[in-house]
Design an enzyme around this catalytic site. Structure first.
Site, PDB file in Angstrom:
ATOM      1  N   HIS A  52     -53.064   3.673  29.512  1.00 51.69           N
ATOM      2  CA  HIS A  52     -52.101   4.402  30.880  1.00 51.69           C
ATOM      3  C   HIS A  52     -53.306   4.896  31.358  1.00 51.69           C
ATOM      4  CE1 HIS A  52     -48.657   5.377  28.641  1.00 51.69           C
ATOM      5  NE2 HIS A  52     -49.084   4.391  27.947  1.00 51.69           N
ATOM      6  N   GLU A  54     -53.635   7.519  33.192  1.00 52.73           N
ATOM      7  CA  GLU A  54     -54.157   8.709  33.079  1.00 52.73           C
ATOM      8  C   GLU A  54     -55.160   8.943  31.949  1.00 52.73           C
ATOM      9  OE1 GLU A  54     -51.024   7.095  32.947  1.00 52.73           O
ATOM     10  OE2 GLU A  54     -49.755   9.608  33.458  1.00 52.73           O
ATOM     11  N   CYS A  83     -46.273  10.739  30.485  1.00 53.89           N
ATOM     12  CA  CYS A  83     -45.911  10.419  28.832  1.00 53.89           C
ATOM     13  C   CYS A  83     -46.183  11.549  28.040  1.00 53.89           C
ATOM     14  CB  CYS A  83     -46.046   8.822  28.778  1.00 53.89           C
ATOM     15  SG  CYS A  83     -47.272   8.635  28.264  1.00 53.89           S
ATOM     16  N   CYS A  86     -49.752  11.029  27.506  1.00 51.41           N
ATOM     17  CA  CYS A  86     -50.584  11.652  28.762  1.00 51.41           C
ATOM     18  C   CYS A  86     -50.348  12.882  28.858  1.00 51.41           C
ATOM     19  CB  CYS A  86     -50.702  11.043  30.183  1.00 51.41           C
ATOM     20  SG  CYS A  86     -50.524   8.922  29.786  1.00 51.41           S
TER      21      CYS A  86
END
Length: 149
Positions: A52, A54, A83, A86
C-alpha cells in the site's frame, strides 16, 4: 509550514504513478515540512498485498529519518483514509499527524469503519485531519474504477 491542502496535493501527484494499481498516494513530511518519502500503491506491480502507498512511504521515510523507525514529529498525508494495516503501521511508526483526503466507508480505519488511530488502548495516538481535498481525491478513485468496469 506547508498546509494540509498542499500536503494532499503532493500525495495526489504521487498517486498518479500508480499505473494499474488503485491510484492512492502517500507522502511523509518531516517536522519542518520537507518530503521524506513519497509512494503510490504498488500491490499489482510488486505482487505484494502489503504494498500500500502508506506502507511503502513509511518504510522509505523510516530508513532515513531519526533512529531508523520512529517518525516522531512527522506527518503522513494520504489521498484515502488508511485501512487497518496502514493505520496500525502509522501508529507503530509513531507518526505525529495524519492528513487524508477521501473517506473510505468500506475499509477505513480512521473513523469510517474502525478507529484504530484513536484507540485509547494504544500507547500512541496521532493527530488526525480527514476530508482534506476530499472531492479531488474521491474523483481520482471514481475515474479509475469507472475504467475497470
Amino acid at each position: 509550514m506547508i498546509s494540509s491542502e498542499d500536503m494532499i496535493r503532493v500525495a495526489l501527484r504521487a498517486a498518479a504513478g500508480s499505473g494499474t494499481d488503485v491510484p492512492i498516494g502517500a507522502v511523509v513530511f518531516s517536522p519542518s515540512g520537507e518530503v521524506l518519502a513519497s509512494a503510490c500503491n504498488a500491490r499489482e506491480a510488486l505482487g505484494d498485498p502489503t504494498a500500500h502507498a502508506e506502507i511503502l512511504a513509511l518504510r522509505s521515510a523510516a530508513s532515513g529519518f531519526g533512529d531508523g523507525w520512529r517518525l516522531d514529529g512527522c506527518t503522513l498525508a494520504v489521498t484515502l483514509e488508511p485501512c487497518t494495516m496502514c493505520a496500525g503501521a502509522l501508529v507503530l511508526a509513531r507518526v505525529s499527524r495524519l492528513v487524508f483526503g477521501a473517506w473510505e466507508p468500506k475499509t477505513g480505519a480512521v473513523g469510517s469503519l474502525w478507529d484504530v488511530v484513536r484507540d485509547r488502548r494504544l500507547n500512541h495516538r496521532p493527530e488526525v485531519q480527514g476530508g482534506v481535498l476530499e472531492s479531488e481525491c474521491a474523483d481520482l478513485l471514481e475515474r479509475f474504477f469507472r475504467t475497470q468496469r
